[in-house]
Design an enzyme around this catalytic site. Structure first.
Site, short mmCIF file in Angstrom:
data_model
loop_
_atom_site.label_atom_id
_atom_site.label_comp_id
_atom_site.label_asym_id
_atom_site.label_seq_id
_atom_site.Cartn_x
_atom_site.Cartn_y
_atom_site.Cartn_z
N GLU A 264 0.82 -1.29 0.11
CA GLU A 264 0.21 0.06 0.08
C GLU A 264 0.97 1.16 0.18
O GLU A 264 1.68 1.47 0.98
CB GLU A 264 -1.02 0.08 1.14
N CYS A 301 -2.92 7.71 5.34
CA CYS A 301 -2.74 7.28 3.87
C CYS A 301 -4.11 7.56 2.96
O CYS A 301 -4.13 7.70 1.79
CB CYS A 301 -2.24 5.75 3.59
#
Length: 528
Positions: A264, A301
């Protein structure tokens, strides 16, 4: 109080070849905390991978009941660490105690949720096609499918979540639930926190009688590549920068036996504010948007880093609201010196990039470790041209707002965006009539599309997806949050004409696990 000794966790032992020379650093003052750690050697990495490989032979065969009990015991042992865990994590990351208490709850809740998943057994994806010896023109053999763990998994700790995406975070828990031992690479920004959680996992390993190599952890900054390249490692979980994730991905693909890397990495998480919502509650949306991209010093994020809308007097007023809220934002401590340096470098690049204009700065920092909020405006040509600077995530409390000529131009601009973790649509019922094109476009671009909320909260549940097309992740077919995360560390095996005594319990005729199975094309929980 747990004593921290700074050594590797390998095969149930604490070992170190090197002297302790790695400092844990206070995130606020940049002074050493006093905790010292030993740089792992290549031999220690090899030993950890071998221990995990040996443990897999036994751990992968544990019953769902025992594996679930192990996950629950980890949660219990983490809770037994008490306030020391949050105090040390706060020291190393600058995150407030309240945030870390919530993150601890997320870790233990996640462990117990995956225990339920293991007990439920649907992760086996059991399918049975019984033999049809009289079928014409060709008989059918007995075929049975179940998923098993892939083998030892290398997991890298994330900087921004010292608990929820780290030692006992989502990647580790998903691997354990899938039947895979873990070799964990501790993040240099919170090594003491990692050791505390590591001791809790090790106690659970011992108490539950799991193989000693089920959990291993190594410290140091030069061993990540060696870990991914090790031939016994069979998958990788990573949360971090695009450069870091791609470096690991490339190593994994260049091995004699390539392995999957679930990284990720990078997302600007666009937010579109529709006209009627602007007219009805533009000031509120502006304040909430700034609160979202400034939350936790922008170190999520899923931070909304791109704000879009169609040109109008209401949108102009909305931008003024963004400016006002940004100017009032208090400075916050960032996770570490490197993160702050990268944030400042990203801001400087935008300041020097054609088509961008800084329109607001938050309150001035009073500590060397603090970052100030920033808001930029960009010309619509920046979006329409696919400018890489716009799509490059600046990790920290900033966002970019763009006004576009009309809905058609808005859709064209969004079509230029790369893959995202999230995409957000804010509107009223009147806005949603005829908004199918916007939703369908976002569904192609992002792993999660949300309405009338902000993406900085990620629920750990069965339906959550925390992933998305590249560069949000290296593999859009998985998620790193939610129970579907277990699928990344499983692979299907078909058993053909296998004797009942040798079949996995998930596939035996008597169905001893009581699973819902696909039998001859029909769902069934009954014995055959």
């Amino acid at each position: 109080m747990s004593e921290l000794i700074g050594k590797q966790f390998i095969n149930g032992q604490r070992v170190a070849t090197n002297a302790p020379t790695l400092d844990s650093i206070n995130a606020t003052t940049y002074e050493p905390t006093g905790y010292l750690f030993c740089q792992a050697t290549l031999d220690e990495v090899n030993d950890a991978a071998q221990a995990a490989h040996d443990a897999f032979k036994v751990y992968n065969q544990t019953t769902p009941k025992l594996r679930a009990q192990f996950l629950e015991e980890i949660a219990t042992q983490i809770e037994a660490l008490g306030p020391q865990l949050q105090e040390v994590a706060s020291l190393e990351t600058g995150l407030p105690l309240g945030r870390l208490q919530g993150e601890t709850g997320r870790v233990t809740g996640q462990l117990r949720l995956f225990a339920q998943v293991v007990r439920r057994g649907d992760f086996f994806s059991a399918r049975i096609d019984q033999a049809l010896p009289d079928r014409k023109p060709m008989p059918r053999v007995d075929l049975r499918l179940a998923k098993i763990g892939v083998g030892p998994v290398a997991v890298f700790g994330a900087s921004n979540f010292p608990l929820a995406f780290s030692t006992a975070g989502g990647d580790t828990v998903a691997a354990f639930a899938a039947g895979c031992p873990v070799v964990f690479k501790a993040h240099s920004g919170h090594m003491a926190t990692a050791e505390l959680v590591g001791t809790a996992i090790q106690k659970a390993v011992e108490k539950c009688g799991m193989p000693s190599g089920t959990f291993n952890m190594v410290f140091g900054g030069r061993i990540g590549a060696d870990l991914v390249a090790h031939p016994l490692i069979q998958a990788v979980g990573f949360t971090g920068s695009l450069d870091g994730g791609m470096a690991l991905y490339n190593i994994a693909q260049q091995r004699p036996q390539p392995i999957p890397v679930f990284a990720e990495m990078s997302s600007v998480n666009p937010v579109v504010v529709l006209p009627q919502a602007l007219a009805n509650r533009g000031a509120q949306i502006a304040a909430e948007t700034v609160a979202s991209f400034n939350m936790g010093c922008g170190q999520f994020c899923t931070k909304p880093g791109l704000i879009l809308g169609v040109k109008s007097p209401e949108f102009d007023q909305f931008v003024k609201g963004l400016v006002t809220a940004t100017q009032a934002a208090a400075p916050q401590v960032m996770l570490n010196q490197g993160t702050l340096k990268s944030y400042k470098a990203g801001i400087a690049e935008l300041e020097n990039e054609a088509g961008f204009e800084k329109v607001a700065v938050g309150l001035e920092a009073t500590l060397v470790s603090q970052a100030t909020a920033q808001l930029f405006k960009a010309d619509q040509s920046v979006l329409l041209s696919g400018n890489v600077k716009l799509q490059h995530e600046v990790f920290g409390p900033m966002s970019v707002v763009i006004a576009l000529d009309d809905e058609e131009t808005l859709l064209k601009g969004i079509d230029q965006l790369a893959g995202q973790l999230t995409a957000t649509i804010i509107g009223e019922d009147e806005d949603f009539v005829g908004a199918e094109n916007l939703l369908n476009l976002f569904a192609k671009k992002a792993g999660r599309v949300l309405f009338n909320g902000f993406p900085t909260g990620v629920e750990v549940s069965d339906a959550m997806v925390h992933g998305g097309p590249f560069p949000a992740t290296s593999d859009a077919r998985g998620t790193s949050v939610g129970t579907a995360a277990i699928d990344r560390f499983l692979r299907p095996v078909c058993y053909q004409n296998t004797p009942q005594v040798l079949l996995p319990d998930a596939l035996k005729d008597e169905n001893p696990l009581g699973l819902n199975r696909l039998v001859n094309g029909q769902l069934s929980s009954a014995a055959l």
